[in-house]
Design a protein around this motif. Structure first.
Motif, PDB file in Angstrom:
ATOM      1  N   LEU A 106      97.805  -7.558  23.140  1.00  0.00           N
ATOM      2  CA  LEU A 106      97.152  -7.000  21.956  1.00  0.00           C
ATOM      3  C   LEU A 106      96.698  -5.589  22.292  1.00  0.00           C
ATOM      4  O   LEU A 106      95.658  -5.392  22.917  1.00  0.00           O
ATOM      5  CB  LEU A 106      95.964  -7.858  21.520  1.00  0.00           C
ATOM      6  N   ASP A 107      97.498  -4.619  21.891  1.00  0.00           N
ATOM      7  CA  ASP A 107      97.261  -3.208  22.206  1.00  0.00           C
ATOM      8  C   ASP A 107      97.035  -2.458  20.898  1.00  0.00           C
ATOM      9  O   ASP A 107      97.978  -2.223  20.137  1.00  0.00           O
ATOM     10  CB  ASP A 107      98.463  -2.644  22.957  1.00  0.00           C
ATOM     11  N   ASP A 108      95.776  -2.078  20.653  1.00  0.00           N
ATOM     12  CA  ASP A 108      95.450  -1.390  19.411  1.00  0.00           C
ATOM     13  C   ASP A 108      95.861   0.078  19.416  1.00  0.00           C
ATOM     14  O   ASP A 108      95.895   0.709  18.349  1.00  0.00           O
ATOM     15  CB  ASP A 108      93.948  -1.496  19.135  1.00  0.00           C
ATOM     16  N   GLU A 109      96.162   0.622  20.575  1.00  0.00           N
ATOM     17  CA  GLU A 109      96.621   2.017  20.646  1.00  0.00           C
ATOM     18  C   GLU A 109      98.117   2.110  20.366  1.00  0.00           C
ATOM     19  O   GLU A 109      98.568   2.925  19.554  1.00  0.00           O
ATOM     20  CB  GLU A 109      96.291   2.602  22.027  1.00  0.00           C
ATOM     21  N   GLU A 110      98.892   1.249  21.024  1.00  0.00           N
ATOM     22  CA  GLU A 110     100.348   1.256  20.863  1.00  0.00           C
ATOM     23  C   GLU A 110     100.808   0.334  19.734  1.00  0.00           C
ATOM     24  O   GLU A 110     101.984   0.333  19.379  1.00  0.00           O
ATOM     25  CB  GLU A 110     101.014   0.835  22.173  1.00  0.00           C
ATOM     26  N   HIS A 111      99.885  -0.483  19.208  1.00  0.00           N
ATOM     27  CA  HIS A 111     100.206  -1.436  18.136  1.00  0.00           C
ATOM     28  C   HIS A 111     101.246  -2.456  18.603  1.00  0.00           C
ATOM     29  O   HIS A 111     102.334  -2.581  18.031  1.00  0.00           O
ATOM     30  CB  HIS A 111     100.696  -0.718  16.881  1.00  0.00           C
ATOM     31  N   ILE A 112     100.886  -3.197  19.654  1.00  0.00           N
ATOM     32  CA  ILE A 112     101.762  -4.217  20.232  1.00  0.00           C
ATOM     33  C   ILE A 112     101.037  -5.554  20.207  1.00  0.00           C
ATOM     34  O   ILE A 112      99.887  -5.661  20.656  1.00  0.00           O
ATOM     35  CB  ILE A 112     102.149  -3.879  21.686  1.00  0.00           C
ATOM     36  N   PHE A 113     101.707  -6.574  19.703  1.00  0.00           N
ATOM     37  CA  PHE A 113     101.164  -7.932  19.635  1.00  0.00           C
ATOM     38  C   PHE A 113     102.166  -8.884  20.263  1.00  0.00           C
ATOM     39  O   PHE A 113     103.357  -8.840  19.940  1.00  0.00           O
ATOM     40  CB  PHE A 113     100.913  -8.318  18.178  1.00  0.00           C
ATOM     41  N   GLY A 114     101.694  -9.727  21.160  1.00  0.00           N
ATOM     42  CA  GLY A 114     102.581 -10.703  21.779  1.00  0.00           C
ATOM     43  C   GLY A 114     101.943 -12.071  21.843  1.00  0.00           C
ATOM     44  O   GLY A 114     100.737 -12.189  22.086  1.00  0.00           O
ATOM     45  N   MET A 115     102.725 -13.110  21.614  1.00  0.00           N
ATOM     46  CA  MET A 115     102.217 -14.476  21.684  1.00  0.00           C
ATOM     47  C   MET A 115     103.277 -15.392  22.274  1.00  0.00           C
ATOM     48  O   MET A 115     104.465 -15.084  22.282  1.00  0.00           O
ATOM     49  CB  MET A 115     101.774 -14.990  20.304  1.00  0.00           C
ATOM     50  N   ARG A 116     102.794 -16.528  22.787  1.00  0.00           N
ATOM     51  CA  ARG A 116     103.681 -17.546  23.358  1.00  0.00           C
ATOM     52  C   ARG A 116     103.233 -18.915  22.846  1.00  0.00           C
ATOM     53  O   ARG A 116     102.043 -19.217  22.807  1.00  0.00           O
ATOM     54  CB  ARG A 116     103.621 -17.512  24.888  1.00  0.00           C
ATOM     55  N   ILE A 117     104.200 -19.741  22.463  1.00  0.00           N
ATOM     56  CA  ILE A 117     103.901 -21.112  22.074  1.00  0.00           C
ATOM     57  C   ILE A 117     103.796 -21.964  23.344  1.00  0.00           C
ATOM     58  O   ILE A 117     104.728 -21.991  24.151  1.00  0.00           O
ATOM     59  CB  ILE A 117     104.971 -21.676  21.133  1.00  0.00           C
ATOM     60  N   VAL A 118     102.649 -22.630  23.498  1.00  0.00           N
ATOM     61  CA  VAL A 118     102.403 -23.422  24.711  1.00  0.00           C
ATOM     62  C   VAL A 118     102.268 -24.912  24.407  1.00  0.00           C
ATOM     63  O   VAL A 118     102.070 -25.721  25.325  1.00  0.00           O
ATOM     64  CB  VAL A 118     101.150 -22.912  25.454  1.00  0.00           C
ATOM     65  N   GLY A 119     102.364 -25.294  23.140  1.00  0.00           N
ATOM     66  CA  GLY A 119     102.269 -26.702  22.785  1.00  0.00           C
ATOM     67  C   GLY A 119     102.512 -26.900  21.305  1.00  0.00           C
ATOM     68  O   GLY A 119     102.705 -25.950  20.550  1.00  0.00           O
ATOM     69  N   GLY A 120     102.490 -28.163  20.889  1.00  0.00           N
ATOM     70  CA  GLY A 120     102.745 -28.481  19.488  1.00  0.00           C
ATOM     71  C   GLY A 120     103.941 -29.396  19.345  1.00  0.00           C
ATOM     72  O   GLY A 120     104.487 -29.903  20.333  1.00  0.00           O
ATOM     73  N   ASP A 121     104.351 -29.615  18.125  1.00  0.00           N
ATOM     74  CA  ASP A 121     105.450 -30.554  17.874  1.00  0.00           C
ATOM     75  C   ASP A 121     106.624 -29.887  17.170  1.00  0.00           C
ATOM     76  O   ASP A 121     107.242 -30.454  16.275  1.00  0.00           O
ATOM     77  CB  ASP A 121     104.953 -31.749  17.051  1.00  0.00           C
ATOM     78  N   HIS A 122     106.944 -28.674  17.595  1.00  0.00           N
ATOM     79  CA  HIS A 122     108.064 -27.928  16.990  1.00  0.00           C
ATOM     80  C   HIS A 122     109.386 -28.638  17.244  1.00  0.00           C
ATOM     81  O   HIS A 122     109.667 -29.064  18.358  1.00  0.00           O
ATOM     82  CB  HIS A 122     108.148 -26.522  17.584  1.00  0.00           C
ATOM     83  N   ARG A 123     110.208 -28.724  16.221  1.00  0.00           N
ATOM     84  CA  ARG A 123     111.531 -29.310  16.393  1.00  0.00           C
ATOM     85  C   ARG A 123     112.555 -28.572  15.523  1.00  0.00           C
ATOM     86  O   ARG A 123     112.265 -28.211  14.397  1.00  0.00           O
ATOM     87  CB  ARG A 123     111.533 -30.802  16.033  1.00  0.00           C
ATOM     88  N   LEU A 124     113.717 -28.356  16.088  1.00  0.00           N
ATOM     89  CA  LEU A 124     114.816 -27.736  15.355  1.00  0.00           C
ATOM     90  C   LEU A 124     115.567 -28.825  14.600  1.00  0.00           C
ATOM     91  O   LEU A 124     116.605 -29.318  15.020  1.00  0.00           O
ATOM     92  CB  LEU A 124     115.766 -27.010  16.303  1.00  0.00           C
ATOM     93  N   LYS A 125     114.990 -29.241  13.470  1.00  0.00           N
ATOM     94  CA  LYS A 125     115.644 -30.287  12.689  1.00  0.00           C
ATOM     95  C   LYS A 125     116.064 -29.795  11.313  1.00  0.00           C
ATOM     96  O   LYS A 125     116.526 -30.559  10.483  1.00  0.00           O
ATOM     97  CB  LYS A 125     114.730 -31.506  12.546  1.00  0.00           C
ATOM     98  N   ILE A 126     115.878 -28.482  11.062  1.00  0.00           N
ATOM     99  CA  ILE A 126     116.325 -27.925   9.802  1.00  0.00           C
ATOM    100  C   ILE A 126     116.874 -26.526  10.046  1.00  0.00           C
ATOM    101  O   ILE A 126     116.574 -25.879  11.029  1.00  0.00           O
ATOM    102  CB  ILE A 126     115.183 -27.825   8.766  1.00  0.00           C
ATOM    103  N   ILE A 127     117.710 -26.073   9.128  1.00  0.00           N
ATOM    104  CA  ILE A 127     118.122 -24.680   9.110  1.00  0.00           C
ATOM    105  C   ILE A 127     117.878 -24.145   7.707  1.00  0.00           C
ATOM    106  O   ILE A 127     117.707 -24.895   6.763  1.00  0.00           O
ATOM    107  CB  ILE A 127     119.609 -24.500   9.511  1.00  0.00           C
ATOM    108  N   TRP A 128     117.857 -22.852   7.596  1.00  0.00           N
ATOM    109  CA  TRP A 128     117.559 -22.206   6.318  1.00  0.00           C
ATOM    110  C   TRP A 128     118.835 -21.616   5.755  1.00  0.00           C
ATOM    111  O   TRP A 128     119.531 -20.851   6.416  1.00  0.00           O
ATOM    112  CB  TRP A 128     116.526 -21.108   6.577  1.00  0.00           C
TER     113      TRP A 128
END
Length: 214
Positions: A106-128
């Protein structure tokens, strides 16, 4: 490469497609260590709103529902800082009900945001398919991380914003790299469209979300 309206998408199997300015930003900020069992892609969105306004929405790790249409609730554990973890509730009809995510950048000068998913129940069971969700499989998505950067530009003679979002994720068993990228790109495009809609609406009202630095 795929161009859809004002989106440009290039995944790890493509080349070119971006202008020099976009390529420079991507080389500088969007570096992912992509392994053979992973896929990666970069999307670009142009928004007719000033950069400080767009960034005020993107940086809100504690309130992604301000522009992400699939988020119904978000709770951050502890103080907001690099390494903070949020628990996100996802609206029904998507291939997840919860998502646990960690703030990486999270860099307010360069305007950079980064995140990582570390848990949950995500599943690739659909497409758009841009009109309906279609069932395909139930493989779990793992090791997802993303970077979002926002940059000032001029659109039709007025202040605008170039938003770049990139990601890397494991390719689930039973799915191809193209299928995985297509699915994730579709969700990101929905988020970016909503970000543009909210930002441009606020720009018309001349309103900006406050930036509380961490």
């Amino acid at each position: 490469m795929m161009v859809t309206n004002d989106y440009i998408t290039v995944n790890d199997s493509g080349s070119g497609g971006f202008g020099k300015t976009e390529e420079d930003y991507i080389k500088r900020h969007h570096k992912h260590d992509v392994h053979d069992h992973q896929c990666s892609s970069t999307l670009v969105k142009h928004i007719k709103a000033p950069v400080h306004l767009v960034w005020s929405l993107v940086r809100r790790f504690d309130q992604p529902q301000k522009y992400k249409p699939f988020v119904s609730r978000c709770i951050v554990q502890g103080d907001l800082q690099i390494g903070s973890v949020r628990e996100v509730n996802v609206k029904s009809g998507l291939p997840a009900t919860t998502s646990t995510e960690r703030l990486e950048l999270l860099d307010d000068e360069e305007h950079i945001f980064g995140m990582r998913i570390v848990g949950g129940d995500h599943r690739l069971k659909i497409i758009w398919n841009f009109s309906n969700f279609i069932s395909t499989s139930s493989s779990k998505l793992q090791n997802y991380s993303s970077i979002v950067t926002v940059h000032p530009e001029v659109i039709d003679g007025r202040p605008g914003t170039l938003v770049i979002e990139s990601f890397v994720v494991d390719v689930p068993d039973g799915n191809t790299k193209d299928e995985t990228c297509y699915f994730v790109e579709a969700l990101i495009k929905c988020n970016l469209k909503s970000l543009a809609d909210v930002s441009e609406h606020l720009a018309v009202q001349d309103r900006t979300e406050p930036i509380d630095r961490i």
